[in-house]
Design a protein around this motif. Sequence first.
Motif, PDB file in Angstrom:
ATOM      1  N   PHE A   1      -3.364   3.574   2.047  1.00 57.11           N
ATOM      2  CA  PHE A   1      -2.948   3.564   0.697  1.00 57.11           C
ATOM      3  C   PHE A   1      -3.528   4.622  -0.087  1.00 57.11           C
ATOM      4  O   PHE A   1      -3.558   4.701  -1.345  1.00 57.11           O
ATOM      5  N   GLY A   2      -4.172   5.824   0.614  1.00 55.85           N
ATOM      6  CA  GLY A   2      -4.929   7.011  -0.174  1.00 55.85           C
ATOM      7  C   GLY A   2      -5.944   6.654  -0.914  1.00 55.85           C
ATOM      8  O   GLY A   2      -6.299   7.454  -1.776  1.00 55.85           O
ATOM      9  N   LEU A   3      -6.767   5.600  -0.448  1.00 51.49           N
ATOM     10  CA  LEU A   3      -8.016   5.143  -1.075  1.00 51.49           C
ATOM     11  C   LEU A   3      -9.172   5.422  -0.405  1.00 51.49           C
ATOM     12  O   LEU A   3     -10.258   4.937  -0.822  1.00 51.49           O
ATOM     13  N   ALA A   4      -9.097   6.139   0.729  1.00 47.74           N
ATOM     14  CA  ALA A   4     -10.286   6.328   1.670  1.00 47.74           C
ATOM     15  C   ALA A   4     -11.358   6.941   0.975  1.00 47.74           C
ATOM     16  O   ALA A   4     -10.984   8.071   0.460  1.00 47.74           O
ATOM     17  N   GLY A   5     -12.369   6.685   1.202  1.00 52.08           N
ATOM     18  CA  GLY A   5     -13.778   7.110   0.538  1.00 52.08           C
ATOM     19  C   GLY A   5     -14.174   6.560  -0.827  1.00 52.08           C
ATOM     20  O   GLY A   5     -14.986   7.095  -1.300  1.00 52.08           O
ATOM     21  N   VAL A  28      -0.186  -6.360  -1.726  1.00 51.55           N
ATOM     22  CA  VAL A  28       0.130  -6.195  -0.312  1.00 51.55           C
ATOM     23  C   VAL A  28      -0.869  -7.150   0.730  1.00 51.55           C
ATOM     24  O   VAL A  28      -0.577  -7.647   1.560  1.00 51.55           O
ATOM     25  N   VAL A  29      -2.220  -7.415   0.145  1.00 53.89           N
ATOM     26  CA  VAL A  29      -3.231  -7.922   1.102  1.00 53.89           C
ATOM     27  C   VAL A  29      -2.915  -9.522   0.848  1.00 53.89           C
ATOM     28  O   VAL A  29      -3.080 -10.466   1.771  1.00 53.89           O
ATOM     29  N   GLN A  30      -2.165  -9.978   0.014  1.00 57.91           N
ATOM     30  CA  GLN A  30      -1.633 -11.212  -0.265  1.00 57.91           C
ATOM     31  C   GLN A  30      -0.292 -11.454   0.795  1.00 57.91           C
ATOM     32  O   GLN A  30       0.042 -12.491   0.616  1.00 57.91           O
ATOM     33  N   MET A  59       5.771   3.611   0.891  1.00 58.52           N
ATOM     34  CA  MET A  59       5.335   2.217   1.340  1.00 58.52           C
ATOM     35  C   MET A  59       6.618   1.201   1.308  1.00 58.52           C
ATOM     36  O   MET A  59       6.309   0.273   2.111  1.00 58.52           O
ATOM     37  N   TRP A  60       7.351   1.184   0.252  1.00 56.96           N
ATOM     38  CA  TRP A  60       8.724   0.317   0.587  1.00 56.96           C
ATOM     39  C   TRP A  60       9.263   0.447   1.830  1.00 56.96           C
ATOM     40  O   TRP A  60       9.814  -0.429   2.377  1.00 56.96           O
ATOM     41  N   ARG A  61       9.488   1.802   2.380  1.00 53.25           N
ATOM     42  CA  ARG A  61      10.276   2.078   3.614  1.00 53.25           C
ATOM     43  C   ARG A  61       9.536   1.403   4.872  1.00 53.25           C
ATOM     44  O   ARG A  61       9.791   0.813   5.629  1.00 53.25           O
ATOM     45  N   SER A  62       8.029   1.496   4.771  1.00 55.12           N
ATOM     46  CA  SER A  62       7.286   0.946   5.720  1.00 55.12           C
ATOM     47  C   SER A  62       6.712  -0.693   5.869  1.00 55.12           C
ATOM     48  O   SER A  62       6.673  -1.303   6.713  1.00 55.12           O
ATOM     49  N   HIS A  63       6.966  -1.144   4.660  1.00 55.96           N
ATOM     50  CA  HIS A  63       6.604  -2.583   4.365  1.00 55.96           C
ATOM     51  C   HIS A  63       7.932  -3.438   4.061  1.00 55.96           C
ATOM     52  O   HIS A  63       7.911  -4.713   4.242  1.00 55.96           O
TER      53      HIS A  63
END
Length: 104
Positions: A1-5, A28-30, A59-63
């Motif tokens: 999700f681009g939040l690493a770090g 997503v985690v839900q 994200m829509w394409r992958s999920h």
Amino acid sequence: FGLAGFERAWPAELSGGMRQRAALLRTVVQQRDMLLLDEPFGALDALTRAAMQRWLERMWRSHRWTALLITHDVREAVLLSDRIYVLSARPARVVAEVAVPLPR
């Protein structure tokens, strides 16, 4: 999700785009199959908004979520939608349904 770090960062330490991704991540985690998005990028600057729109589409394409996006931005609606419902002024009623014939 681009939040690493930024796993331990406080919300005030995140950019607007990062806060939006964190909000979507909560959905997503839900493991929800549907996203309800009410002006999700309205408070972002133009560059961040465009980046977030591209990110959401990836994200829509992958999920493969079903998403209901409420927006006043016609370009955003066309870019991110397969179908657009145009509402009247109050009381809101559907006045048009527009299929978006652009490829995903």
